[in-house]
Design an enzyme around this catalytic site. Structure first.
Site, mmCIF file in Angstrom:
data_model
loop_
_atom_site.group_PDB
_atom_site.id
_atom_site.type_symbol
_atom_site.label_atom_id
_atom_site.label_comp_id
_atom_site.label_asym_id
_atom_site.label_seq_id
_atom_site.Cartn_x
_atom_site.Cartn_y
_atom_site.Cartn_z
ATOM 1 N N HIS A 11 -15.641 6.679 112.618
ATOM 2 C CA HIS A 11 -16.348 6.621 112.032
ATOM 3 C C HIS A 11 -16.694 5.410 110.495
ATOM 4 C CE1 HIS A 11 -18.984 8.989 108.386
ATOM 5 N NE2 HIS A 11 -17.978 8.047 107.770
ATOM 6 N N HIS B 124 -23.616 10.284 106.608
ATOM 7 C CA HIS B 124 -24.239 9.899 107.400
ATOM 8 C C HIS B 124 -26.040 10.517 106.784
ATOM 9 C CE1 HIS B 124 -22.232 9.081 110.384
ATOM 10 N NE2 HIS B 124 -21.049 9.586 110.581
ATOM 11 N N ASP C 53 -22.255 5.991 113.855
ATOM 12 C CA ASP C 53 -20.946 6.755 114.717
ATOM 13 C C ASP C 53 -20.775 5.877 115.819
ATOM 14 O OD1 ASP C 53 -19.048 8.774 112.817
ATOM 15 O OD2 ASP C 53 -20.543 10.340 113.603
ATOM 16 N N GLU D 29 -10.839 9.139 111.347
ATOM 17 C CA GLU D 29 -11.365 8.819 112.453
ATOM 18 C C GLU D 29 -11.749 8.030 112.756
ATOM 19 O OE1 GLU D 29 -15.186 10.987 111.587
ATOM 20 O OE2 GLU D 29 -14.604 13.028 111.315
HETATM 21 C C1 LIG Z 1 -18.204 15.185 111.945
HETATM 22 C C2 LIG Z 1 -18.129 13.623 111.629
HETATM 23 N N1 LIG Z 1 -18.256 12.932 113.309
HETATM 24 C C3 LIG Z 1 -18.478 12.674 110.785
HETATM 25 O O1 LIG Z 1 -19.341 11.946 111.022
HETATM 26 N N2 LIG Z 1 -17.677 13.510 110.019
HETATM 27 C C4 LIG Z 1 -17.661 12.523 109.117
HETATM 28 C C5 LIG Z 1 -16.560 13.286 108.127
HETATM 29 C C6 LIG Z 1 -18.870 13.022 108.065
HETATM 30 O O2 LIG Z 1 -18.811 13.799 108.043
HETATM 31 O O3 LIG Z 1 -19.555 12.179 107.429
HETATM 32 ZN ZN ZN Z 2 -19.733 9.697 111.339
#
Ligand SMILES: C[C@@H](N)C(=O)N[C@H](C)C(=O)O
Ligand code: ZN
Length: 214
Positions: free
Chosen positions: A190, A122, A129, A187
């Site tokens: 993601h 991100h 997401d 997740e």
């Molecule tokens: C916090 C969650 N939405 C997320 O994006 N997790 C991944 C592993 C990240 O932080 O890159």
């Molecule tokens: Zn994510």
């Protein structure tokens, strides 16, 4: 630029706004609302409905950004879903590095939050997401858990769910994969564009991004 909360070997860059330089084209940050017609954006970290229970994006943005190759692929995924009267819902895209540090301080678990020593996809503008909404009735497809569930039941290999839910997850995963994204095994929401190291970590605010990409 906000004050950094932890040390990381940053590749400093402002390349994404050098619009006329071909070398930097793939680093451009694209405003998803402007680029993908009809995309539904519900930026969960801009409000209270998230695992931190406070707005993490203090400027309450109502759009987000991805690097150009990821934005182009996302647009194709959206077009494919639109043909089935479905749409992507974007819960998060670009995330300033400092927010990842705040997440890590609360959830010290690399299955669910990126370790700041590596940064997150991100922060690099290549992770998104997402879920899917049915455009006929405005309902989210049932994926079995909410966003940021952080338990085994959000894992890709968790099979203890009704067939219809597993089918919804499969649709999301296969659609994103078809256009080049890679899913995170822990997740279901993601998805990340490959070759993360090609896209430097950023810590600019949404306001700065908006100004730079105008
Ligand atoms: C916090 C969650 N939405 C997320 O994006 N997790 C991944 C592993 C990240 O932080 O890159
Ligand atoms: Zn994510």
């Amino acid at each position: 630029m906000p004050k950094r909360k932890s040390k990381v070997n940053f590749a400093e860059n402002q390349h994404f706004f050098k619009k006329n330089d071909k070398r930097y084209d793939s680093l451009s940050m694209i405003n998803l609302t402007q680029y993908i017609p009809g995309i539904v954006i519900d930026l969960r970290y801009a409000g209270y409905n998230n695992f931190m229970h406070i707005p993490m994006y203090k400027q309450h943005p109502n759009t987000t950004f991805l690097r150009k190759p990821a934005a182009e692929a996302l647009k194709k995924a959206q077009e494919a879903l639109n043909q089935q009267s479905l749409s992507l819902v974007i819960w998060d895209g670009y995330r300033p590095y400092d927010v990842t540090v705040d997440f890590w301080n609360k959830v010290h678990d690399e299955r669910y939050v990126a370790n700041p020593k590596n940064g997150s996809g991100h922060n690099r503008g290549i992770a998104v997401d997402v879920s899917i909404i049915n455009l006929k009735n405005g309902q989210l497809l049932n994926m079995g858990t909410d966003f940021d569930n952080f338990t085994d039941s959000a894992h890709a290999n968790f099979m203890g769910l009704p067939d219809s839910v597993l089918a919804n997850r499969r649709l999301l995963r296969q659609t994103m994969q078809a256009f080049g994204f890679e899913a995170l095994p822990t997740e279901w929401w993601h998805n990340s564009w490959p070759n993360a190291k090609h896209f430097p970590i950023l810590n600019v605010t949404f306001k700065q991004l908006q100004r730079m990409t105008k």
